[in-house]
Each structure stands twice: as C-alpha cells, then as structure tokens.
Motif scaffolding. Structure first.
Motif, PDB file in Angstrom:
ATOM      1  N   HIS A 173      11.759   7.511  -3.364  1.00 34.69           N
ATOM      2  CA  HIS A 173      10.345   7.026  -3.143  1.00 34.69           C
ATOM      3  C   HIS A 173       9.917   5.661  -2.452  1.00 34.69           C
ATOM      4  O   HIS A 173       9.918   6.189  -0.667  1.00 34.69           O
ATOM      5  N   GLU A 220       9.260   6.330   1.493  1.00 34.44           N
ATOM      6  CA  GLU A 220       7.991   5.905   2.175  1.00 34.44           C
ATOM      7  C   GLU A 220       8.363   5.200   3.751  1.00 34.44           C
ATOM      8  O   GLU A 220       7.388   5.074   4.423  1.00 34.44           O
ATOM      9  N   TYR A 231       5.023   4.450   6.155  1.00 34.53           N
ATOM     10  CA  TYR A 231       4.716   3.274   6.842  1.00 34.53           C
ATOM     11  C   TYR A 231       5.167   3.680   8.111  1.00 34.53           C
ATOM     12  O   TYR A 231       3.781   2.727   8.702  1.00 34.53           O
ATOM     13  N   HIS A 271       9.724  -4.188  -1.401  1.00 29.23           N
ATOM     14  CA  HIS A 271      10.418  -2.824  -1.222  1.00 29.23           C
ATOM     15  C   HIS A 271      11.819  -3.281  -1.399  1.00 29.23           C
ATOM     16  O   HIS A 271      12.763  -2.988  -1.649  1.00 29.23           O
ATOM     17  N   HIS A 278       3.403  -4.475  -6.499  1.00 26.39           N
ATOM     18  CA  HIS A 278       3.577  -3.485  -5.580  1.00 26.39           C
ATOM     19  C   HIS A 278       2.728  -2.011  -5.505  1.00 26.39           C
ATOM     20  O   HIS A 278       1.414  -1.706  -4.697  1.00 26.39           O
ATOM     21  N   GLU A 293      -0.342  -0.765  -3.587  1.00 25.33           N
ATOM     22  CA  GLU A 293      -0.977   0.779  -2.762  1.00 25.33           C
ATOM     23  C   GLU A 293      -1.038   1.714  -2.996  1.00 25.33           C
ATOM     24  O   GLU A 293      -2.250   1.646  -1.667  1.00 25.33           O
TER      25      GLU A 293
HETATM   26 FE   LIG Z   1       6.314   1.800  -1.696  1.00 29.99          FE
END
Ligand SMILES: [Fe+2]
Length: 186
Positions: A61, A65, A70, A90, A124, A128
């Motif tokens: 995951h 991202e 991102y 992360h 997180h 997000e």
């Molecule tokens: Fe994330």
C-alpha cells in the motif's frame, strides 16, 4: 492460512475507493490482533499470520501511494507539507515493519510494537482520508484512470512479492516478501 492480494478484474476502480479498501483491510487485521491481546489469547500462530499480513499489506500500500498517488497529488495541490508529513509517517511505519519482520509472537515488545504501528496507521489513515482524499477530489483528476494505475502496480507488486525469493534475494534484509515461520524452540 494467510492470504493477500485481490481478485484481478478489468473493471474500473476509483483510486480513492481502492485506497480506502486497503485501509479497511489493514484496520481489520489490527483489530483482530488487538482482540487476541485483549482476551489474553496466546494464539501465536494467528498473531504471526496477522502481523505477516499487516506488514505485507502496508508495504504494498505505501509503495503504490509513494510511487503514484503522492507524486500525482503533489503536482496538483499546493500543499507540500501535507505530503511531506504523509511520507514521514510512511517512513516511521517502514521502520517498525522492518523490526517486526524479524520478530515473532512472544518476543519482547512484539505486541506493543504491533499496537503502536496500528495506532500510528490509524492516525495516518484518518488524515489521509480527510485531507488528501478531499484534495484529490477537489483537484478534478480522473480518479478512475488513477485507480487503474494503482491497481496495475499493485498487481505487479503482488506478483513480485509473492514469488519465492531467489537465493540472492533471500539474503537481502527486507524485501517485503513472505517469510516462513520460525520453528518452535528457537
Ligand atoms: Fe498512506
């Protein structure tokens, strides 16, 4: 028996729905782990499977991202700080995951580390979904197209990380691939 991945299909999937489904999956794995701890059940085999799944799911995951979601958002929204924070979170998770990868249920601080990782990921994920997902929607980006890219990369990673490591890869410290349980009494 632990499982991972998802059925491969050609149907379009909204990027945010795909990421949200990942979040829900990992949150339910953490919930099951916590319920084992709350009930003082020493089901080490199940704990091992859960943590193996958690580490695997979070690794894949965070890779999709960081590689795709991102950078796309960074180019669309004027808020580097928001994305910097997500990347730092992360990195923190990666650090805990790399420690958990070489630990086993019953080791010192094993349960505590899983709990801390779960708490950090809950924070997180909340941020997000509230900040980044809202910004993504507002940006007007084609979320189906982005979802296809995320899904394709996820399939690739599932294939790469699920295949048994070559003798050379097996010597690398952490490559996200599955590990075998440690035999009893070691
Ligand atoms: Fe994330």
């Amino acid at each position: 028996m632990s499982t991972h991945g998802k059925p491969k299909s050609g149907a379009a999937i909204d990027a945010l729905e795909l990421l949200k489904a990942d979040h829900e999956k990992v949150k339910s794995l953490f919930r099951e782990f916590e319920s084992l701890c709350d009930n003082a059940e020493d089901d080490d085999e199940r704990k091992f499977e859960l943590v193996d799944d958690i580490c695997y799911e979070l690794t894949v995951h965070s890779m999709i991202e960081e590689e795709i979601f991102y950078p796309v958002l960074r180019s669309l929204i004027d808020d580097d700080q928001l994305l910097d924070e997500a990347e730092v979170e992360h990195a923190g998770a990666r650090d805990l995951i790399s420690q958990l990868e070489v630990m086993y249920p019953g080791d010192d601080h094993f349960d505590a580390m899983v709990t801390v990782l779960g708490e950090e990921m809950a924070h997180h994920i909340d941020k997000e979904e509230s900040d980044l997902f809202v910004a993504a929607r507002r940006s007007g980006i084609d979320l189906d197209n982005l979802g296809e890219r995320l899904s394709a990369r996820k399939d690739e990673l599932d294939d790469d990380l699920s295949s048994p490591p070559s003798p050379v890869d097996a010597m690398e410290p952490h490559n996200g691939a599955r590990r075998t349980p440690r035999p009893p009494n070691e």
